[in-house]
Design an enzyme around this catalytic site. Structure first.
Site: not given
Ligand code: ARG
Ligand code: GLU
Length: 720
Positions: A85, A221, A655
């Protein structure tokens, strides 16, 4: 006697062991209490192995990827791991119908096939230095907060200039602990970063938004990049002649995996946390701001989903928007729930009561800190309606796609209104708008936007009083008895901005007539109404309130540190390099439920569902999954592990961060947090907060067995 007992209570309430996993620590300050604790928890290496200026250390292999993610160097030819991502927009930009790397993945078979990404950078921290004394030179107690900030800005500029001159590196002074401490960061920015490989979305985004923010998780990921430099091994702009960077350090990769209670640490660039706010701020965010924002986003998502369910083209068009809207939506729901479950507001109130008692117990403290909590209360009372008004403006006003698209024309109109119009700037703006127009219409479905506009405007009017909303909303049913949906339909029928050809025509042979066409357009007028509202009714009053809050927050931070002088404090995240450490482990999200700490390929097979986009698997992937011969990547039971949970304190920006074992070897790549723990940006709960990492053995398995990119595996240092 009474006082003595009270003293004890204060200490018991505040002294908690560092041990719980909470904290994002500054790497250069680990030696001491942190290092001792890390070793007690099982770490076999030293703080000096992690951060050193005298020899190569792990910090030389952790970089800020683009502006919002982390990546780690895993070979002596600067191969980088980050999340799928995090690399997604690069993967997307290289994709077309013929070469659909989003769907099918991409793998360069040699260096020549690695794809350049103009604009993408990675930033490496070279050195860090405490410059608090210099930054605060000439700052006096009598200064207002604004004067103080100005003085610090001037000092910081001078510090940076000197540092740049001396080192040849980029330099920046950044505030820590709410402007109580200042560090100088020396940085090197690499500008030729190439895409080496990415798995198909069926792996890299498996579970999609359905599983996002959740454990148990089965997402692979990750994506792979490489840093290129000039022949002198220094950062350089892209050139076909550039060569792979020779790093000072790269992480060895462990094939041993992790077990429950194993020590791990996460090394990366967490972006923002707010752990030291008063109760009023926590209540505002979790009880007022989040709920409205969740409602507004929920309405948009429902409409997106309704159209996507029956139209594949729309589904693709709205995939990325949906991911963005939904990511924040789900995070806010989790955060509010988590604070409520923790009684977070009450906890903060108790701390504040203790703080008031502590302040009142001493005359000099009373002089310095008396009235602080009360000042927070009155200031937050003034701040609250403005914060909510700002939320509505961004979530509801600019949540209408056509409004946010047309807002991009503001700069053009502003420039053209200048006495001396800068022709090159105009040209650049026009060109920029041409390409933005193209990408806007590629992914725009007008019926969705009409419905979204109707829903958002209705909610806006129902939930914000006349004084706290932009003027255009107050004219809607002032004269006639039109419904909101009539208003919206008329608006969309009248505006020329829903017509791609008409917008393009505006942007060629730009002249006065076209300026008038834009400024008289009803959507442009909405944009102006939002802009005026923002400047006059939000930003102007916010300026003074915001500065008071900064000042209160700075003093409160200092006071908390003074009150708990025996406690080790960590600064809030600010996109600077940090270490979080914790232990691998499951958790109990609800009564009678326990989640194990790792997931396996069996779970992917269980979740597979050809009807649900997020859980679709194609034959190639299935045939690899069904081989069950995972070679060196299997765990001790012969299973393929996918992801694991641990108690490292992480946030957005982490991330792609390397997750390291007791020996400092790579065991995983961080990519998310569990939903029950998303309040950790405001308040960490060791029982519930877990970071989620993809098991590096799964990453290697996909590279080796799915992609057949064995040459990449050969580059790495594997520890069997
Ligand atoms: N929750 C993660 C973050 O905050 C992953 C986001 C990307 N994935 C998604 N399914 N939208 O970045
Ligand atoms: N998915 C988040 C990012 O893009 C990391 C997850 C979190 O917030 O801990 O940085």
């Amino acid at each position: 006697m009474k006082r003595f007992i009270f003293g004890l209570f204060v200490i018991a309430f505040f002294t908690k062991s560092l041990f719980a996993g909470e904290g994002m620590w500054i790497p250069m300050l680990l030696n001491g209490a942190n290092e001792r604790e890390m070793r007690e928890m099982g770490m076999k290496i030293t703080a000096d192995d992690i951060y050193s200026l005298n020899h190569s250390s792990m910090k030389d292999a952790v970089v800020l990827f683009s502006r919002g993610c982390t990546a780690e160097i895993v070979s002596d030819q600067a191969l980088l791991f980050t999340n799928h991502h995090c690399g997604f927009s690069e993967i997307q930009k290289h994709s077309s119908l013929e070469n659909d790397y989003i769907t099918n993945g991409f793998w360069a078979t040699n260096n020549k096939e690695e794809l350049p990404n103009p604009g993408l950078t990675v930033t490496m921290l070279m050195q860090m230095e405490d410059v608090t004394d210099f930054a605060l030179m000439g700052v006096t107690k009598e200064m207002t907060e604004v004067q103080r900030k100005e003085k610090i800005a001037v000092n910081s500029k001078a510090i940076c200039e000197k540092a740049k001159e001396r080192s040849g590196f980029d330099a920046e002074v950044r505030p820590f602990f709410q402007d109580n401490k200042f560090y100088l960061l020396y940085k090197q920015v690499f500008k030729d970063i190439r895409l080496v490989g990415a798995p198909p979305s069926m792996i890299g985004k498996f579970g999609g938004d359905t599983d996002n923010w959740m454990w148990p998780r089965h997402t692979g990921d990750f994506s792979v990049f490489r840093i290129y430099v000039g022949k002198d091994n220094k950062p350089a702009d892209y050139s076909a002649d550039n060569v792979p960077f020779k790093p000072n350090y790269h992480f060895p990769i462990s094939l041993k995996g992790v077990e429950e209670n194993d020590f791990t640490f996460v090394f990366g660039y967490p972006a923002r946390t707010s752990e030291y706010l008063p109760s009023y701020a926590i209540a505002l965010t979790t009880e007022k701001s989040n709920p409205h924002r969740v409602d507004l986003r929920g309405m948009r998502l429902d409409i997106f989903n309704k159209y996507s369910a029956t139209d594949q083209k729309v589904k693709i068009q709205y995939a990325s928007k949906d991911a963005g809207v939904s990511n924040g939506w789900k995070k806010m729901i989790g955060e509010s729930k988590g604070i409520k479950r923790l009684n977070g507001v009450e906890k903060k109130q108790m701390q504040e009561d203790d703080f008031i008692r502590w302040t009142n117990a001493d005359e000099s403290r009373k002089a310095k800190y008396g009235g602080l909590i009360h000042a927070f209360e009155t200031t937050y009372t003034k701040y609250e309606p403005l914060k909510i008004a700002g939320d509505f403006m961004s979530e509801a006003g600019y949540g209408i796609e056509i409004v946010s698209f047309v807002s991009k024309f503001q700069a053009l109109i502003d420039e053209s209104a200048k006495a001396n119009v800068d022709a090159t700037k105009m040209d650049k703006l026009l060109k920029g708008l041409q390409s933005q127009t193209k990408s806007f219409f590629k992914d725009y479905h007008q019926p969705i936007d009409r419905e979204v506009a109707t829903a958002l405007i209705s909610y806006y009017i129902a939930n914000q009083s006349v004084d706290f909303r932009p003027s255009f909303l107050n004219t809607i049913n002032a004269q006639s008895k039109q419904t909101i949906s009539d208003y919206v339909n008329k608006l969309f029928d009248k505006t020329l901005f829903v017509d791609e050809a008409a917008v393009n025509a505006l942007l060629i042979d730009f002249n006065m007539k076209k300026i008038r066409k834009i400024t008289q357009d009803p959507v442009y007028q909405i944009v102006m109404s939002l802009k005026d509202f923002n400047e006059i009714q939000i930003q102007k009053p916010l300026k003074t309130i915001g500065t008071s809050l900064d000042s209160l927050q700075r003093i409160y931070m200092q006071a908390q540190m003074e009150m708990q002088s025996e406690k080790q404090f960590y600064p809030d995240a600010n996109s600077s390099l940090r270490i979080a450490y914790g232990k691998v482990g499951g958790f109990s999200p609800a009564d009678a439920v326990y989640y194990n700490y790792f997931t396996t390929l069996d779970g992917i097979i269980e979740k597979e569902n050809p009807e649900v986009f997020d859980y679709v698997l194609d034959e190639k992937i299935k045939s690899i999954y069904y081989t069950k011969d995972f070679g060196p990547y299997a765990d001790k039971d012969g299973k393929m592990r996918i992801a694991f949970a641990a108690s490292n304190h992480t946030t957005g920006g982490n991330s792609g961060s390397p997750v390291l074992n007791a020996e400092g070897q790579l065991v995983g790549i961080n990519f998310d947090r569990c939903w029950e723990g998303t309040m950790s940006d405001l308040m960490y709960d060791p029982a519930m907060c877990r970071n989620i990492s993809v098991d590096v053995r799964y990453v290697l398995f996909v590279i080796d067995n799915y992609a057949g990119a064995h040459h990449l595996i050969e580059e790495m240092t594997l520890i069997k």
